[in-house]
Enzyme design. Structure first.
Site, PDB file in Angstrom:
ATOM      1  N   PHE A  48       6.198  20.830 -21.519  1.00  0.00           N
ATOM      2  CA  PHE A  48       7.624  21.008 -21.249  1.00  0.00           C
ATOM      3  C   PHE A  48       8.435  21.146 -22.538  1.00  0.00           C
ATOM      4  O   PHE A  48       9.053  20.186 -22.999  1.00  0.00           O
ATOM      5  CB  PHE A  48       8.152  19.848 -20.397  1.00  0.00           C
ATOM      6  CG  PHE A  48       7.515  19.754 -19.029  1.00  0.00           C
ATOM      7  CD1 PHE A  48       7.244  20.885 -18.270  1.00  0.00           C
ATOM      8  CD2 PHE A  48       7.187  18.512 -18.485  1.00  0.00           C
ATOM      9  CE1 PHE A  48       6.662  20.792 -17.007  1.00  0.00           C
ATOM     10  CE2 PHE A  48       6.610  18.412 -17.224  1.00  0.00           C
ATOM     11  CZ  PHE A  48       6.346  19.556 -16.489  1.00  0.00           C
ATOM     12  N   ASN A  96       3.325  12.565 -14.554  1.00  0.00           N
ATOM     13  CA  ASN A  96       3.071  12.114 -15.927  1.00  0.00           C
ATOM     14  C   ASN A  96       2.013  12.965 -16.621  1.00  0.00           C
ATOM     15  O   ASN A  96       1.161  13.574 -15.976  1.00  0.00           O
ATOM     16  CB  ASN A  96       2.657  10.642 -15.929  1.00  0.00           C
ATOM     17  CG  ASN A  96       3.757   9.747 -15.379  1.00  0.00           C
ATOM     18  OD1 ASN A  96       3.572   9.099 -14.366  1.00  0.00           O
ATOM     19  ND2 ASN A  96       4.900   9.749 -16.016  1.00  0.00           N
ATOM     20  N   LYS A 126      15.915  -0.452 -12.937  1.00  0.00           N
ATOM     21  CA  LYS A 126      15.340  -1.345 -13.955  1.00  0.00           C
ATOM     22  C   LYS A 126      16.457  -2.063 -14.707  1.00  0.00           C
ATOM     23  O   LYS A 126      16.371  -3.255 -14.992  1.00  0.00           O
ATOM     24  CB  LYS A 126      14.455  -0.553 -14.936  1.00  0.00           C
ATOM     25  CG  LYS A 126      13.179  -0.009 -14.316  1.00  0.00           C
ATOM     26  CD  LYS A 126      12.248  -1.122 -13.856  1.00  0.00           C
ATOM     27  CE  LYS A 126      11.074  -0.626 -13.059  1.00  0.00           C
ATOM     28  NZ  LYS A 126      10.321  -1.654 -12.360  1.00  0.00           N
ATOM     29  N   ASP A 133      14.362  14.805 -19.997  1.00  0.00           N
ATOM     30  CA  ASP A 133      13.397  14.243 -20.943  1.00  0.00           C
ATOM     31  C   ASP A 133      14.096  13.733 -22.208  1.00  0.00           C
ATOM     32  O   ASP A 133      14.922  14.449 -22.786  1.00  0.00           O
ATOM     33  CB  ASP A 133      12.382  15.319 -21.381  1.00  0.00           C
ATOM     34  CG  ASP A 133      11.054  15.190 -20.666  1.00  0.00           C
ATOM     35  OD1 ASP A 133      10.755  14.090 -20.145  1.00  0.00           O
ATOM     36  OD2 ASP A 133      10.309  16.188 -20.621  1.00  0.00           O
ATOM     37  N   LEU A 154       0.814  -1.225   0.000  1.00  0.00           N
ATOM     38  CA  LEU A 154       0.000   0.000   0.000  1.00  0.00           C
ATOM     39  C   LEU A 154       0.845   1.273   0.000  1.00  0.00           C
ATOM     40  O   LEU A 154       0.356   2.343   0.358  1.00  0.00           O
ATOM     41  CB  LEU A 154      -0.975   0.020   1.195  1.00  0.00           C
ATOM     42  CG  LEU A 154      -1.973  -1.141   1.251  1.00  0.00           C
ATOM     43  CD1 LEU A 154      -2.783  -1.105   2.550  1.00  0.00           C
ATOM     44  CD2 LEU A 154      -2.928  -1.088   0.055  1.00  0.00           C
ATOM     45  N   THR A 193      12.629   3.303 -20.443  1.00  0.00           N
ATOM     46  CA  THR A 193      13.650   4.207 -19.914  1.00  0.00           C
ATOM     47  C   THR A 193      15.052   3.575 -19.997  1.00  0.00           C
ATOM     48  O   THR A 193      16.048   4.296 -20.031  1.00  0.00           O
ATOM     49  CB  THR A 193      13.275   4.624 -18.464  1.00  0.00           C
ATOM     50  OG1 THR A 193      14.039   5.739 -18.095  1.00  0.00           O
ATOM     51  CG2 THR A 193      13.491   3.524 -17.457  1.00  0.00           C
ATOM     52  N   ARG A 206      11.796  20.042 -19.621  1.00  0.00           N
ATOM     53  CA  ARG A 206      12.007  19.350 -18.343  1.00  0.00           C
ATOM     54  C   ARG A 206      13.348  18.622 -18.419  1.00  0.00           C
ATOM     55  O   ARG A 206      13.615  17.902 -19.379  1.00  0.00           O
ATOM     56  CB  ARG A 206      10.859  18.345 -18.114  1.00  0.00           C
ATOM     57  CG  ARG A 206      10.986  17.553 -16.848  1.00  0.00           C
ATOM     58  CD  ARG A 206       9.733  16.721 -16.555  1.00  0.00           C
ATOM     59  NE  ARG A 206       9.553  15.595 -17.466  1.00  0.00           N
ATOM     60  CZ  ARG A 206       8.559  14.715 -17.380  1.00  0.00           C
ATOM     61  NH1 ARG A 206       7.627  14.839 -16.454  1.00  0.00           N
ATOM     62  NH2 ARG A 206       8.455  13.716 -18.228  1.00  0.00           N
ATOM     63  N   SER A 243      11.090  -1.017 -18.346  1.00  0.00           N
ATOM     64  CA  SER A 243      10.631   0.265 -18.888  1.00  0.00           C
ATOM     65  C   SER A 243      11.462   0.664 -20.100  1.00  0.00           C
ATOM     66  O   SER A 243      12.654   0.329 -20.185  1.00  0.00           O
ATOM     67  CB  SER A 243      10.795   1.312 -17.780  1.00  0.00           C
ATOM     68  OG  SER A 243      10.657   2.602 -18.290  1.00  0.00           O
ATOM     69  N   TYR A 288      15.956   5.603 -10.712  1.00  0.00           N
ATOM     70  CA  TYR A 288      14.831   4.716 -11.042  1.00  0.00           C
ATOM     71  C   TYR A 288      15.182   3.857 -12.266  1.00  0.00           C
ATOM     72  O   TYR A 288      15.051   2.627 -12.241  1.00  0.00           O
ATOM     73  CB  TYR A 288      13.551   5.529 -11.318  1.00  0.00           C
ATOM     74  CG  TYR A 288      12.482   4.701 -11.995  1.00  0.00           C
ATOM     75  CD1 TYR A 288      11.761   3.752 -11.287  1.00  0.00           C
ATOM     76  CD2 TYR A 288      12.219   4.838 -13.363  1.00  0.00           C
ATOM     77  CE1 TYR A 288      10.805   2.962 -11.916  1.00  0.00           C
ATOM     78  CE2 TYR A 288      11.268   4.062 -13.998  1.00  0.00           C
ATOM     79  CZ  TYR A 288      10.555   3.120 -13.277  1.00  0.00           C
ATOM     80  OH  TYR A 288       9.622   2.334 -13.906  1.00  0.00           O
ATOM     81  N   ARG A 329       6.041  10.416 -27.706  1.00  0.00           N
ATOM     82  CA  ARG A 329       6.008   9.187 -26.916  1.00  0.00           C
ATOM     83  C   ARG A 329       5.043   8.188 -27.544  1.00  0.00           C
ATOM     84  O   ARG A 329       4.204   8.545 -28.362  1.00  0.00           O
ATOM     85  CB  ARG A 329       5.509   9.479 -25.488  1.00  0.00           C
ATOM     86  CG  ARG A 329       6.394  10.402 -24.671  1.00  0.00           C
ATOM     87  CD  ARG A 329       7.671   9.710 -24.237  1.00  0.00           C
ATOM     88  NE  ARG A 329       8.452  10.541 -23.346  1.00  0.00           N
ATOM     89  CZ  ARG A 329       9.314  11.484 -23.747  1.00  0.00           C
ATOM     90  NH1 ARG A 329       9.517  11.695 -25.034  1.00  0.00           N
ATOM     91  NH2 ARG A 329       9.990  12.189 -22.861  1.00  0.00           N
TER      92      ARG A 329
END
Ligand code: NAD
Ligand code: WQD
Length: 336
Positions: free
Chosen positions: A216, A197, A151, A296, A33, A124, A293, A122, A147, A229
């Site tokens: 952005f 997002n 991954k 990006d 949670l 990414t 941003r 991802s 992050y 994207r």
């Protein structure tokens, strides 16, 4: 078959749980949670008319994870549980390494026989790719955030684990940009605080929770200057997990470590997405062009031919469907 869905109360996990239950799988959800609400469990039961098991466990807790594996006999695991905020990971990298890598390691320590495993990675991991569309043969670039690094590290851990354990069958899925909500309007994305997002920020602006959406940057080298994207409907994304699980169960995989891009194969710019949202939902978005941003990537969309060829999976929903469902979801959230 009994499937453990870690992070099963989260955005992608809850939609996948619905899909699994509707296909007749027995599901055990584990969630702590940390980024979800307990009432999602009731919604999943209401949508499906079925009752999965629910264990509120932090996967970083070794003792509780060991007990989980004693209590159940899983045939497969879909591992969603992770922290996912790129921004937060820059400020609290240790939190990300401990959770995202620690949770995976605690799961793997309890697996010593045949297991089907699906891992949430991802796009990414590719960073800014040199050309488009991105195929799975593209190099993994140095990550822009802790992050993203978690991954990349988890992918490496799974690859090594597969080499050492021939009975362990893994599919790593590199998602592009999931958006939208379930057709029932009962589950969807639940961003805590200010969304990072695009789509949740956009729907919150449309409903008046946010005053204005900032685009952005519009000086990138793209058709209209804004970033591009590959936005995939959450119900398609849920479906791909079931397709991959069935592919593993039917032993159609050629290797015990496989990895796939999951997207639509089509790129959409930020302005195109805003315009489409306005058109399909007949609402106006208050937006302005702002600064770029940091971090990006300019363009990212997937080549999805590998997963179509091997697994036989492709998208069924359009971006229009996704944008309609995300607006219905936002309006339903208001009524809660
Ligand atoms: P989410 O935050 O909605 O869901 C993750 C769930 O995992 C949450 O319910 C959270 O409470 C739970 N969780 C986190 N750490 C846990 C722990 N230690 N023990 C137990 N539960 C834990 O995120 P999501 O969007 O559903 O993402 C699911 C997965 O997909 C994540 O691994 C994420 O990194 C990956 N992913 C997401 C996106 C995206 O844009 N949403 C894109 C690419 C990859
Ligand atoms: C999409 C586009 C923004 C918000 C992130 C993670 C990535 C993956 C998917 C998990 C970009 C623009 C956004 C806003 C905007 N997640 N934008 N105004 O950046 O592709 O990827 O989610 O693995 O790791 O980094 O998605 O939705 O944040 O942004 O103009 O208020 O919308 O610049 O071009 P992104 P996003």
């Amino acid at each position: 078959m009994q499937i453990l869905v870690t992070g099963g109360l989260g955005y992608i996990g809850s939609h996948t749980t619905v899909e699994l239950l509707q296909k007749g799988f027995d599901v055990v959800i584990v969630d702590d949670l940390s980024n979800s609400k307990l009432n999602v469990f009731d919604k999943v039961k209401e949508i499906t008319g079925k009752k999965p098991y629910l264990e509120i466990i932090d996967l970083k807790d070794k003792i509780k994870v060991e007990k989980l594996f004693r209590d159940f006999n899983f045939d497969g695991i879909i591992h969603f549980a992770a922290h996912k905020s790129v921004n937060e990971s820059v400020n609290f990298p240790e939190k990300y390494f401990k959770n995202n890598i620690g949770a995976l390691e605690n799961l793997l320590e309890n697996i010593d026989e045949e297991m089907y495993f699906i891992f949430s990675s991802s796009c990414t991991v590719y960073g800014q790719a040199d050309r488009m569309p991105i195929t799975e043969t593209f190099p993994i670039k140095k990550s822009e955030s802790p992050y993203g690094e978690t991954k990349q590290i988890c992918e490496g851990i799974l690859k090594n684990f597969c080499e050492a354990n021939p009975l362990f069958n893994n599919i790593t899925l590199r998602y592009f940009n999931p958006i939208g909500a379930h057709k029932s309007g009962m589950i969807g994305e639940l961003p805590l605080g200010k969304p990072e997002n695009l789509v949740p920020f956009l729907t919150q602006t449309a409903i008046g929770k946010r005053e204005q959406l900032v685009v952005f940057g519009d000086d990138y080298n793209t058709s209209d200057g804004t970033c591009v994207r590959d936005y995939i409907h959450i119900e398609d994304l849920a479906g791909v997990h079931v397709s991959c699980l069935e592919y593993l169960i039917q032993k159609k995989n050629k290797a015990n470590y496989e990895f796939y891009n999951v997207g639509t194969g089509k790129g959409l710019s930020v302005l195109e997405l805003i315009n489409l949202f306005e058109k399909v939902n007949n609402v106006k978005i208050n937006y302005r062009i702002g600064e770029r941003r940091k971090g990006d990537v300019v363009i990212a969309f997937a080549d999805v031919s590998k997963i179509l060829k091997n697994v036989g999976w492709e998208c069924k929903f359009s971006v229009e469907d996704a944008l309609k469902s995300s607006w219905i979801w936002e309006k339903n959230l208001k009524n809660e």
